[in-house]
Design a protein around this motif. Structure first.
Motif, PDB file in Angstrom:
ATOM      1  N   LYS A   1      31.416  31.420 -29.987  1.00 39.63           N
ATOM      2  CA  LYS A   1      32.063  30.186 -29.507  1.00 39.63           C
ATOM      3  C   LYS A   1      33.527  30.140 -29.935  1.00 39.63           C
ATOM      4  CE  LYS A   1      27.951  27.300 -29.612  1.00 39.63           C
ATOM      5  NZ  LYS A   1      27.236  26.293 -30.398  1.00 39.63           N
TER       6      LYS A   1
ATOM      7  N   GLY B   1      35.121  34.031 -28.451  1.00 37.95           N
ATOM      8  CA  GLY B   1      34.908  34.399 -27.052  1.00 37.95           C
ATOM      9  C   GLY B   1      34.384  35.802 -26.832  1.00 37.95           C
TER      10      GLY B   1
ATOM     11  N   ASP C   1      26.059  34.246 -18.578  1.00 38.96           N
ATOM     12  CA  ASP C   1      26.725  33.569 -19.687  1.00 38.96           C
ATOM     13  C   ASP C   1      27.093  34.540 -20.791  1.00 38.96           C
ATOM     14  OD1 ASP C   1      26.427  31.166 -18.405  1.00 38.96           O
ATOM     15  OD2 ASP C   1      24.536  30.709 -19.376  1.00 38.96           O
TER      16      ASP C   1
ATOM     17  N   ASN D   1      40.474  36.613 -21.136  1.00 39.05           N
ATOM     18  CA  ASN D   1      39.901  35.305 -21.408  1.00 39.05           C
ATOM     19  C   ASN D   1      40.453  34.315 -20.383  1.00 39.05           C
ATOM     20  OD1 ASN D   1      39.321  32.716 -22.387  1.00 39.05           O
ATOM     21  ND2 ASN D   1      39.227  33.459 -24.480  1.00 39.05           N
ATOM     22  N   ALA D   2      39.642  33.964 -19.392  1.00 38.65           N
ATOM     23  CA  ALA D   2      40.082  33.079 -18.323  1.00 38.65           C
ATOM     24  C   ALA D   2      40.379  31.667 -18.837  1.00 38.65           C
ATOM     25  CB  ALA D   2      39.040  33.035 -17.214  1.00 38.65           C
ATOM     26  N   ILE D   3      39.698  31.243 -19.888  1.00 34.16           N
ATOM     27  CA  ILE D   3      39.956  29.908 -20.458  1.00 34.16           C
ATOM     28  C   ILE D   3      41.373  29.856 -21.018  1.00 34.16           C
ATOM     29  CG2 ILE D   3      39.303  28.273 -22.269  1.00 34.16           C
ATOM     30  CD1 ILE D   3      36.404  29.309 -21.898  1.00 34.16           C
ATOM     31  N   GLU D   4      41.750  30.892 -21.794  1.00 37.74           N
ATOM     32  CA  GLU D   4      43.103  30.918 -22.355  1.00 37.74           C
ATOM     33  C   GLU D   4      44.158  31.015 -21.257  1.00 37.74           C
ATOM     34  OE1 GLU D   4      43.529  33.929 -25.343  1.00 37.74           O
ATOM     35  OE2 GLU D   4      42.085  32.970 -26.677  1.00 37.74           O
TER      36      GLU D   4
ATOM     37  N   HIS E   1      43.909  29.841 -18.205  1.00 39.12           N
ATOM     38  CA  HIS E   1      43.997  28.520 -17.563  1.00 39.12           C
ATOM     39  C   HIS E   1      44.786  27.558 -18.429  1.00 39.12           C
ATOM     40  CE1 HIS E   1      42.531  24.490 -16.375  1.00 39.12           C
ATOM     41  NE2 HIS E   1      42.576  25.004 -15.169  1.00 39.12           N
ATOM     42  N   GLU E   2      44.548  27.581 -19.735  1.00 43.57           N
ATOM     43  CA  GLU E   2      45.249  26.664 -20.639  1.00 43.57           C
ATOM     44  C   GLU E   2      46.746  26.974 -20.715  1.00 43.57           C
ATOM     45  OE1 GLU E   2      43.001  27.020 -24.243  1.00 43.57           O
ATOM     46  OE2 GLU E   2      41.452  25.625 -23.554  1.00 43.57           O
TER      47      GLU E   2
ATOM     48  N   GLN F   1      47.492  24.353 -12.992  1.00 42.18           N
ATOM     49  CA  GLN F   1      46.068  24.112 -13.258  1.00 42.18           C
ATOM     50  C   GLN F   1      45.431  23.346 -12.105  1.00 42.18           C
ATOM     51  OE1 GLN F   1      45.629  22.172 -17.060  1.00 42.18           O
ATOM     52  NE2 GLN F   1      46.153  24.019 -18.215  1.00 42.18           N
TER      53      GLN F   1
ATOM     54  N   GLU G   1      42.445  24.743  -9.743  1.00 43.64           N
ATOM     55  CA  GLU G   1      41.167  24.039  -9.676  1.00 43.64           C
ATOM     56  C   GLU G   1      40.805  23.625  -8.269  1.00 43.64           C
ATOM     57  OE1 GLU G   1      41.638  20.962 -12.600  1.00 43.64           O
ATOM     58  OE2 GLU G   1      41.782  22.433 -14.232  1.00 43.64           O
TER      59      GLU G   1
END
Length: 198
Positions: free
Chosen positions: A75, A78, A154, A174-177, A179-180, A187, A191
């Motif tokens: 978590k 990643g 997942d 890391n797609a989350i990083e 996007h951030e 963004q 989306e």
């Protein structure tokens, strides 16, 4: 009549002290500057497979304290890299036991919740969620590797039996990083997009 007191005396041997159970040492995770972390002090070969514990479940293969550490580490970081694993004839089963720590009970064997591979596509007998890729017998032929893709699960665990002397790197993003790091306008645009691929 003579008496031998020593023979009639009760021998009292102090009870053998049972040592307190030793806590399972926890692995450590060293963050990488590019994302993810390297885990030290974890051995897949030390997992207790179901038949060793008189069970049919993979969920109890890892001590709960270690499983909790690994869940928190994934978590936080990643991606986890666990190097230096010894070769094992039970490696596929050990990987399933490890993956079971991150999944709902029975989920890995459920075709609705986990991808199941056919044996002729590299799937492993009895472990359809495990796929062997490579250039050896009983694996899916993979000389050129795969193009960029997103895994449809997942959790993905990769294990390399034999690495080539050069090339064949596996890269992660890391797609989350990503996007951030976008501006709020970017963004919102991202989306609103939908991508269809096959």
């Amino acid at each position: 009549m003579s008496s031998d007191r020593s023979s009639k005396r009760r021998r009292t041997t102090p009870p053998t002290a049972t040592p307190p159970p030793t806590a399972t040492p926890l692995p450590t995770a060293t963050p990488l500057p590019t994302g993810g972390a390297v885990v030290h002090g974890f051995d897949l070969g030390a997992l207790i497979l179901p038949e060793e514990q008189g069970s049919t479940s993979f969920e109890d293969a890892v001590p709960e304290s270690v499983a909790h550490f690994m869940r928190d580490a994934i978590k936080t970081h990643g991606m986890l890299i666990i190097r230096g694993q010894r070769p094992s004839e039970e490696r596929a089963r050990e990987l399933v036991a490890f993956a079971s720590q991150f999944a709902a009970p029975g989920a890995l064997f459920d075709p609705v919740r986990a991808i199941q591979f056919e044996v002729d596509g590299g799937g492993q007998p009895g472990l359809p969620m495990v796929r062997a890729l490579g250039t050896v017998k009983d694996s899916m032929l993979c000389r050129m590797g795969y193009e960029w893709h997103v895994d449809a699960s997942d959790l993905t665990i990769l294990y390399c039996e034999t690495a080539p002397a050069a090339g064949a790197e596996t890269l992660f993003a890391n797609a989350i990083e990503m996007h951030e790091a976008l501006s709020p306008e970017q963004q919102a645009l991202a989306e609103s997009l939908r991508v269809v691929y096959s």
